[in-house]
Design a protein around this motif. Structure first.
Motif, mmCIF file in Angstrom:
data_model
loop_
_atom_site.group_PDB
_atom_site.id
_atom_site.type_symbol
_atom_site.label_atom_id
_atom_site.label_comp_id
_atom_site.label_asym_id
_atom_site.label_seq_id
_atom_site.Cartn_x
_atom_site.Cartn_y
_atom_site.Cartn_z
ATOM 1 N N GLU A 76 -28.082 -23.678 12.111
ATOM 2 C CA GLU A 76 -27.250 -22.482 12.078
ATOM 3 C C GLU A 76 -28.035 -21.266 11.598
ATOM 4 O OE1 GLU A 76 -24.791 -26.117 11.746
ATOM 5 O OE2 GLU A 76 -26.511 -25.340 10.645
ATOM 6 N N ARG A 77 -28.871 -21.451 10.599
ATOM 7 C CA ARG A 77 -29.638 -20.326 10.048
ATOM 8 C C ARG A 77 -30.749 -19.902 11.011
ATOM 9 N NH1 ARG A 77 -28.777 -19.453 4.574
ATOM 10 N NH2 ARG A 77 -30.941 -18.959 4.025
ATOM 11 N N ARG A 78 -31.316 -20.845 11.724
ATOM 12 C CA ARG A 78 -32.333 -20.486 12.727
ATOM 13 C C ARG A 78 -31.699 -19.695 13.869
ATOM 14 N NH1 ARG A 78 -34.103 -25.683 10.945
ATOM 15 N NH2 ARG A 78 -32.984 -26.820 12.577
ATOM 16 N N GLU A 130 -24.646 -24.560 3.382
ATOM 17 C CA GLU A 130 -25.297 -23.253 3.336
ATOM 18 C C GLU A 130 -25.934 -22.979 1.972
ATOM 19 O OE1 GLU A 130 -26.307 -19.484 5.121
ATOM 20 O OE2 GLU A 130 -25.586 -21.400 5.931
ATOM 21 N N MET A 131 -25.241 -23.367 0.911
ATOM 22 C CA MET A 131 -25.781 -23.112 -0.426
ATOM 23 C C MET A 131 -27.062 -23.907 -0.669
ATOM 24 S SD MET A 131 -23.966 -23.564 -4.164
ATOM 25 C CE MET A 131 -22.785 -22.257 -3.792
ATOM 26 N N VAL A 182 -42.021 -17.520 11.590
ATOM 27 C CA VAL A 182 -40.994 -17.207 10.597
ATOM 28 C C VAL A 182 -39.807 -18.163 10.691
ATOM 29 C CG1 VAL A 182 -39.341 -15.464 9.816
ATOM 30 C CG2 VAL A 182 -41.634 -14.772 10.547
ATOM 31 N N ILE A 183 -39.262 -18.323 11.891
ATOM 32 C CA ILE A 183 -37.988 -19.035 12.054
ATOM 33 C C ILE A 183 -38.094 -20.499 11.661
ATOM 34 C CG2 ILE A 183 -36.287 -19.723 13.808
ATOM 35 C CD1 ILE A 183 -36.795 -17.031 15.161
ATOM 36 N N HIS A 184 -39.304 -21.078 11.735
ATOM 37 C CA HIS A 184 -39.442 -22.484 11.339
ATOM 38 C C HIS A 184 -39.291 -22.684 9.830
ATOM 39 C CE1 HIS A 184 -43.988 -21.377 11.694
ATOM 40 N NE2 HIS A 184 -43.539 -21.026 10.519
ATOM 41 N N HIS A 185 -39.174 -21.603 9.041
ATOM 42 C CA HIS A 185 -38.957 -21.730 7.594
ATOM 43 C C HIS A 185 -37.469 -21.789 7.233
ATOM 44 C CE1 HIS A 185 -43.043 -21.559 6.298
ATOM 45 N NE2 HIS A 185 -43.278 -20.355 6.787
ATOM 46 N N PHE A 186 -36.569 -21.623 8.207
ATOM 47 C CA PHE A 186 -35.130 -21.737 7.939
ATOM 48 C C PHE A 186 -34.704 -23.189 8.118
ATOM 49 C CE2 PHE A 186 -35.680 -17.252 8.670
ATOM 50 C CZ PHE A 186 -34.841 -16.678 7.730
ATOM 51 N N ILE A 227 -32.312 -15.550 15.136
ATOM 52 C CA ILE A 227 -32.557 -15.078 16.510
ATOM 53 C C ILE A 227 -31.481 -14.084 16.926
ATOM 54 C CG2 ILE A 227 -32.770 -15.808 18.920
ATOM 55 C CD1 ILE A 227 -33.859 -18.474 17.878
ATOM 56 N N ARG A 228 -30.241 -14.324 16.499
ATOM 57 C CA ARG A 228 -29.166 -13.372 16.807
ATOM 58 C C ARG A 228 -29.459 -12.013 16.167
ATOM 59 N NH1 ARG A 228 -25.196 -16.222 15.567
ATOM 60 N NH2 ARG A 228 -24.249 -16.621 17.601
ATOM 61 N N GLU A 229 -30.067 -12.023 14.962
ATOM 62 C CA GLU A 229 -30.397 -10.770 14.288
ATOM 63 C C GLU A 229 -31.492 -10.020 15.050
ATOM 64 O OE1 GLU A 229 -30.012 -8.043 10.923
ATOM 65 O OE2 GLU A 229 -28.775 -9.353 12.163
ATOM 66 N N LEU A 230 -32.459 -10.742 15.599
ATOM 67 C CA LEU A 230 -33.468 -10.098 16.440
ATOM 68 C C LEU A 230 -32.818 -9.430 17.644
ATOM 69 C CD1 LEU A 230 -36.306 -12.812 16.506
ATOM 70 C CD2 LEU A 230 -36.348 -10.642 15.269
ATOM 71 N N ALA A 231 -31.877 -10.156 18.279
ATOM 72 C CA ALA A 231 -31.193 -9.615 19.460
ATOM 73 C C ALA A 231 -30.383 -8.368 19.098
ATOM 74 C CB ALA A 231 -30.291 -10.683 20.064
#
Length: 642
Positions: A454-456, A338-339, A446-450, A460-464
């Motif tokens: 897990e981060r992608r 993650e870091m 946007v999401i293709h920049h993660f 999507i979970r945040e959008l939901a």
């Protein structure tokens, strides 16, 4: 007799239905590609499908076909297109041609292939053509450098079997030619290396830059036997097609030799200026009113170089093999935790967009039709969040919606503010809005920049989370498949970098291109990641995580060979700011004398394989996939909150 007549009648009816189907298909193709609508009534102007430069019809042959039916005022033949526009002096003449040529089979003169013409009427066409472009700095073409007799003698002197005399030195027949070039100042130093090549129709040379460390600045090439079109390309993407007549000399020095790639596209025909019959020295301008096809013949080239005895110290270090090595920057590696992922995105996404915001915004102004369609389909008064809104080009699409945008880049959000649009700064992983407060969300490019699965998924979970039950979200990500169902995306198709001029034929106004959205311009555990990859594989996508590997740098306007990569952005219109996210390679944007340098930035992308985005979305139990589709090099999904 009656039976035969009936069969003939059925055959004629069947043929008429086929022609009608092809006509309708041609209408849809013209509308889809150029935004030009065909007319249901007779006009002075026709669009003729299957009679274009793109499928082998020359201007001369087309003119002989259509002139039989009346006075032809204008013929427009767009480059690389399989259709042409013809304007007659009167509507009656155009109707006569329409009746006679629709469904007619003709033979292409140059290749002997049979084609069928399909005709439609058009009202008015504005065809955008590139204005004449200048030669790359440092390049010149000298016409008729030798006489036809000297050309014949040189060609006869070549021993294609042995080849020793042409590989290890300069044949005596060329000495007078070189002395003449030196005397008249065409070249500065007598070369000591010669390469002789012969090219048959259909053969070419891959785009390249002659190695800096191997040869001195000036490179000259003599074209014999046939004219040819050579393509030059600047690292910014600007291309110039240059006609090299037979018996002409090409001289490359400075920027044209060190920075621009040059090559010859393998094909049997070149698109050339019809008015000059292929003998025009200089650039080929995409003038639809003055283009035709020129069949290639056997061409022999004599390329002269002077061997370099010391390292190259040119002012183009980004493409110089002598100046790379220890000075070149170490490329980042794929993140393993993650870091590392957060640090990679900070350096190769967030910092980059802060630096390029103004230039980036200037290239993002045309909304995509299917995104506009989604926004306009929402009920009046809907609350919509644009997560990753960039310069806010979608925030004002539907005035009946309450739209708010957010983006990680403060400079892009400031641009939204200058347009009086509602936007704030935040990370897409954590949007400071109440759960269930939105009727709809969009996440475009946007999401293709993660940088991790897990981060992608978390994005999507945040959008939901933002959606109310029954709310919908539209997601766009860049696709690995830039050629889908035998159609290349607009990203792969070359874009002309020069300004346009309009050539009008009174024949529907052209619509704007599909868009300019081209990139050239809370964590889950590993079991979740493995499941997502497995789900995507089950849908036909071979998704492989990168292990202990350096991220490759993508070549713009080419197919992808890796899912995780760095994509260059060539900043224009300003000098480099201090920042670690810039590449060490700098390019002059103007002439060599201007010395104005433009930095190159690299942005991280994860390009999605077919089925991968759907698999990620379906791993969430709080949403369902309403539909998914492919749109010009992007995979797209519409989600519904359960």
């Amino acid at each position: 007799m009656e039976l035969v007549t009936r069969k003939d009648h059925l055959k004629v009816q069947k043929m008429k239905k086929k022609v009608l189907r092809k006509q309708v298909r041609a209408q849809h193709t013209l509308m889809r590609h150029e935004g030009i609508e065909c007319s249901s009534h007779a006009t002075q102007s026709l669009v003729i499908a299957n009679a274009g430069l793109g499928n082998g019809m020359s201007r001369h042959q087309l003119f002989r076909i259509v002139e039989e039916y009346g006075l032809v005022e204008t013929i427009l033949m767009p480059p690389s297109k399989p259709y042409s526009f013809v304007k007659y002096g009167t509507t009656e003449e155009a109707k006569k041609a329409f009746d006679a040529l629709n469904g007619k089979e003709v033979t292409l003169e140059d290749c002997g292939q049979n084609i069928v013409l399909y005709i439609n009427f058009v009202e008015k066409v504005f065809w955008k053509n590139a204005v004449p472009t200048s030669l790359p700095p440092g390049l010149k073409v000298i016409e008729k450098i030798i006489s036809p007799e000297e050309e014949r003698r040189i060609l006869e002197s070549i021993d294609w079997i042995g080849g020793e005399d042409t590989q290890n030195g300069l044949p005596e027949i060329c000495d007078p030619f070189l002395e003449k070039c030196l005397k008249q100042g065409y070249i500065k130093h007598k070369p000591d290396q010669l390469t002789v090549n012969q090219y048959e129709p259909g053969q070419g040379i891959p785009p390249h830059i002659d190695t800096h460390s191997a040869f001195e600045d000036e490179i000259i090439s003599l074209s014999l036997g046939s004219e040819i079109v050579m393509d030059f390309k600047h690292p910014h993407g600007h291309t110039v097609a240059i006609m090299l007549p037979r018996c002409s000399l090409l001289v490359m020095a400075g920027e044209s030799r060190y920075l621009w790639t040059h090559g010859i596209t393998p094909r049997k025909y070149d698109v050339i200026q019809a008015s000059e019959l292929g003998q025009k020295v200089g650039t080929i301008t995409a003038d639809a009113g003055d283009l035709t096809l020129n069949r290639r013949e056997t061409r022999t080239s004599f390329t002269f170089r002077k061997v370099r005895r010391s390292p190259c110290n040119c002012i183009y270090p980004s493409v110089c093999d002598s100046q790379k090595g220890p000075q070149s920057r170490v490329q980042p590696s794929f993140p393993h935790n993650e870091m590392e992922a957060s640090e990679l995105e900070q350096e190769y996404v967030h910092k980059v967009y802060e630096e390029i915001a103004t230039h980036f915004s200037s290239t993002r102004h045309s909304p995509w039709p299917r995104i506009v369609e989604f926004l306009r389909s929402l009920p009046k008064g809907s609350i919509v969040a644009d997560v990753g809104c960039g310069n806010g080009k979608y925030l004002g699409i539907n005035e009946d919606l309450y739209m708010v945008g957010c983006d990680r880049s403060k400079n892009l959000v400031d641009i939204c503010g200058e347009k009086n649009l509602e936007a704030f700064v935040c990370d897409a992983l954590s949007v400071p809005m109440r759960s269930g407060s939105c009727d709809a969300c969009i996440s475009i490019a946007v999401i293709h920049h993660f940088s991790t699965a897990e981060r992608r998924l978390a994005t999507i979970r945040e959008l939901a989370r933002l959606l109310r039950p029954g709310g919908t979200a539209l997601i766009y990500v860049w696709a690995m498949e830039q050629e889908y169902k035998n159609q290349k995306s607009k990203y792969l198709k070359e874009k002309n970098g020069s300004k346009d001029k309009e050539e009008e034929i009174n024949t529907g106004t052209a619509q704007r291109p599909l868009s300019d959205e081209l990139p050239d311009g809370s964590s889950q555990d590993s079991l979740c990641s493995d499941r997502l990859l497995s789900d995507a594989k089950g849908k036909g996508c071979d998704v492989k995580p990168i292990a202990d590997s350096t991220l490759p740098i993508h070549t713009n306007r080419t197919s992808f060979h890796s899912q995780d990569l760095l994509v260059p952005w060539h900043l224009k219109g300003g000098s480099k700011k201090k920042g670690e996210s810039t590449d060490t390679g700098l390019f002059p944007v103007g002439s060599k004398e201007s010395q104005e340098l433009s930095p190159v930035f690299h942005r991280y992308y994860h390009v999605f394989c077919e089925g991968e985005l759907e698999a990620v979305c379906r791993s969430l139990d709080c949403v369902k996939v309403q539909r998914s589709y492919y749109d010009q090099g992007n995979w797209c999904v519409v989600l519904e909150k359960l």
